[in-house]
Design a protein around this motif. Sequence first.
Motif, mmCIF file in Angstrom:
data_model
loop_
_atom_site.group_PDB
_atom_site.id
_atom_site.type_symbol
_atom_site.label_atom_id
_atom_site.label_comp_id
_atom_site.label_asym_id
_atom_site.label_seq_id
_atom_site.Cartn_x
_atom_site.Cartn_y
_atom_site.Cartn_z
ATOM 1 N N GLY A 71 0.821 -1.215 0.000
ATOM 2 C CA GLY A 71 0.000 0.000 0.000
ATOM 3 C C GLY A 71 0.846 1.252 0.000
ATOM 4 N N LEU A 72 1.937 1.240 0.766
ATOM 5 C CA LEU A 72 2.844 2.389 0.783
ATOM 6 C C LEU A 72 3.513 2.593 -0.573
ATOM 7 C CD1 LEU A 72 4.523 2.026 4.288
ATOM 8 C CD2 LEU A 72 2.942 3.812 3.531
ATOM 9 N N VAL A 73 3.917 1.502 -1.214
ATOM 10 C CA VAL A 73 4.521 1.600 -2.540
ATOM 11 C C VAL A 73 3.502 2.163 -3.529
ATOM 12 C CG1 VAL A 73 5.391 0.229 -4.484
ATOM 13 C CG2 VAL A 73 6.248 -0.182 -2.183
ATOM 14 N N GLU A 74 2.270 1.706 -3.450
ATOM 15 C CA GLU A 74 1.224 2.201 -4.350
ATOM 16 C C GLU A 74 0.964 3.688 -4.106
ATOM 17 O OE1 GLU A 74 -1.297 1.835 -7.500
ATOM 18 O OE2 GLU A 74 -0.007 0.275 -6.687
ATOM 19 N N TYR A 75 0.925 4.092 -2.844
ATOM 20 C CA TYR A 75 0.721 5.501 -2.513
ATOM 21 C C TYR A 75 1.888 6.334 -3.028
ATOM 22 C CZ TYR A 75 0.544 9.797 0.176
ATOM 23 O OH TYR A 75 0.536 11.117 0.535
ATOM 24 N N TYR A 76 3.103 5.878 -2.791
ATOM 25 C CA TYR A 76 4.288 6.586 -3.261
ATOM 26 C C TYR A 76 4.280 6.702 -4.779
ATOM 27 C CZ TYR A 76 9.160 7.646 -4.256
ATOM 28 O OH TYR A 76 10.303 8.220 -4.733
ATOM 29 N N ASP A 77 3.916 5.626 -5.456
ATOM 30 C CA ASP A 77 3.879 5.611 -6.909
ATOM 31 C C ASP A 77 2.836 6.592 -7.433
ATOM 32 O OD1 ASP A 77 5.028 4.499 -9.254
ATOM 33 O OD2 ASP A 77 3.201 3.332 -9.560
ATOM 34 N N LYS A 78 1.685 6.648 -6.785
ATOM 35 C CA LYS A 78 0.627 7.561 -7.216
ATOM 36 C C LYS A 78 0.992 9.007 -6.909
ATOM 37 C CE LYS A 78 -4.239 8.573 -6.577
ATOM 38 N NZ LYS A 78 -5.421 8.311 -5.778
ATOM 39 N N GLU A 79 1.611 9.234 -5.765
ATOM 40 C CA GLU A 79 1.911 10.588 -5.309
ATOM 41 C C GLU A 79 3.109 11.198 -6.027
ATOM 42 O OE1 GLU A 79 0.664 13.732 -2.996
ATOM 43 O OE2 GLU A 79 -0.243 11.757 -3.056
ATOM 44 N N TYR A 80 4.151 10.414 -6.259
ATOM 45 C CA TYR A 80 5.416 10.965 -6.751
ATOM 46 C C TYR A 80 5.810 10.477 -8.133
ATOM 47 C CZ TYR A 80 5.838 12.353 -1.922
ATOM 48 O OH TYR A 80 5.599 12.900 -0.700
ATOM 49 N N GLY A 81 4.903 9.940 -8.851
ATOM 50 C CA GLY A 81 5.234 9.533 -10.211
ATOM 51 C C GLY A 81 4.909 8.078 -10.452
ATOM 52 N N SER A 82 4.485 7.830 -11.645
ATOM 53 C CA SER A 82 4.072 6.482 -11.988
ATOM 54 C C SER A 82 4.759 6.071 -13.282
ATOM 55 C CB SER A 82 2.554 6.444 -12.162
ATOM 56 O OG SER A 82 2.133 5.173 -12.576
ATOM 57 N N SER A 83 4.764 4.799 -13.528
ATOM 58 C CA SER A 83 5.335 4.289 -14.773
ATOM 59 C C SER A 83 4.303 4.291 -15.887
ATOM 60 C CB SER A 83 5.873 2.878 -14.540
ATOM 61 O OG SER A 83 4.831 2.042 -14.110
ATOM 62 N N GLY A 84 3.195 4.988 -15.708
ATOM 63 C CA GLY A 84 2.153 5.068 -16.717
ATOM 64 C C GLY A 84 0.902 4.364 -16.246
ATOM 65 N N PRO A 85 -0.207 4.655 -16.896
ATOM 66 C CA PRO A 85 -1.463 4.031 -16.466
ATOM 67 C C PRO A 85 -1.456 2.539 -16.746
ATOM 68 C CG PRO A 85 -1.786 5.339 -18.448
ATOM 69 C CD PRO A 85 -0.384 5.586 -18.002
ATOM 70 N N LYS A 86 -1.707 1.771 -15.711
ATOM 71 C CA LYS A 86 -1.681 0.320 -15.847
ATOM 72 C C LYS A 86 -2.972 -0.214 -16.466
ATOM 73 C CE LYS A 86 1.394 -0.067 -11.940
ATOM 74 N NZ LYS A 86 1.614 1.362 -11.921
ATOM 75 N N VAL A 87 -4.071 0.495 -16.272
ATOM 76 C CA VAL A 87 -5.350 0.031 -16.805
ATOM 77 C C VAL A 87 -5.339 0.097 -18.318
ATOM 78 C CG1 VAL A 87 -7.826 0.488 -16.856
ATOM 79 C CG2 VAL A 87 -6.580 0.701 -14.726
ATOM 80 N N ASP A 88 -4.788 1.163 -18.886
ATOM 81 C CA ASP A 88 -4.766 1.296 -20.329
ATOM 82 C C ASP A 88 -3.982 0.170 -20.991
ATOM 83 O OD1 ASP A 88 -6.266 3.547 -20.201
ATOM 84 O OD2 ASP A 88 -4.583 4.931 -20.391
ATOM 85 N N ARG A 89 -2.927 -0.295 -20.329
ATOM 86 C CA ARG A 89 -2.114 -1.358 -20.890
ATOM 87 C C ARG A 89 -2.959 -2.614 -21.109
ATOM 88 N NH1 ARG A 89 2.765 -3.122 -17.270
ATOM 89 N NH2 ARG A 89 1.023 -3.670 -15.967
ATOM 90 N N TYR A 90 -3.888 -2.894 -20.204
ATOM 91 C CA TYR A 90 -4.710 -4.093 -20.321
ATOM 92 C C TYR A 90 -5.945 -3.876 -21.189
ATOM 93 C CZ TYR A 90 -1.716 -5.756 -16.616
ATOM 94 O OH TYR A 90 -0.623 -6.125 -15.889
ATOM 95 N N THR A 91 -6.501 -2.684 -21.159
ATOM 96 C CA THR A 91 -7.697 -2.455 -21.967
ATOM 97 C C THR A 91 -7.359 -2.357 -23.441
ATOM 98 O OG1 THR A 91 -7.543 -0.080 -21.579
ATOM 99 C CG2 THR A 91 -8.998 -1.337 -20.132
ATOM 100 N N ARG A 92 -6.177 -1.871 -23.790
ATOM 101 C CA ARG A 92 -5.797 -1.759 -25.198
ATOM 102 C C ARG A 92 -5.780 -3.117 -25.894
ATOM 103 N NH1 ARG A 92 -0.731 0.919 -24.407
ATOM 104 N NH2 ARG A 92 -1.399 2.480 -22.960
ATOM 105 N N GLN A 93 -5.370 -4.156 -25.188
ATOM 106 C CA GLN A 93 -5.305 -5.465 -25.831
ATOM 107 C C GLN A 93 -6.694 -5.994 -26.160
ATOM 108 O OE1 GLN A 93 -3.280 -8.105 -23.220
ATOM 109 N NE2 GLN A 93 -4.964 -8.332 -21.811
#
Length: 101
Positions: A71-93
């Motif tokens: 949860g802390l990693v997810e919060y940190y990732d959302k707050e301070y930068g992300s590697s891109g939207p993960k949902v789009d990666r799966y919906t595009r396929q």
Amino acid sequence: MAEAPTPSKIESARKWIVDHKLRAVGSLWLTGIGSSIAYNWSRPHMKTSVKLIHARMHAQALTLAAIAGSGLVEYYDKEYGSSGPKVDRYTRQYVAHSHKD
């Protein structure tokens, strides 16, 4: 032509944990219960049922810690930068391979 900087080991580990949360929690749980069973089995004065109860309690505590850490990693990732939207990666396929009836 400039090369992209290589990520540090900590950054690589953080990215892997973000991408594989369930695998990280499961690995931590298996490691925890295995080492707890090994530790408890080295104590001959305890009954087998008590050894298993202690191993389970240790594994539950490790699982809660891993979930909180995730949860802390997810919060940190959302707050301070992300590697891109993960949902789009799966919906595009699914959008790219939609079948018409």
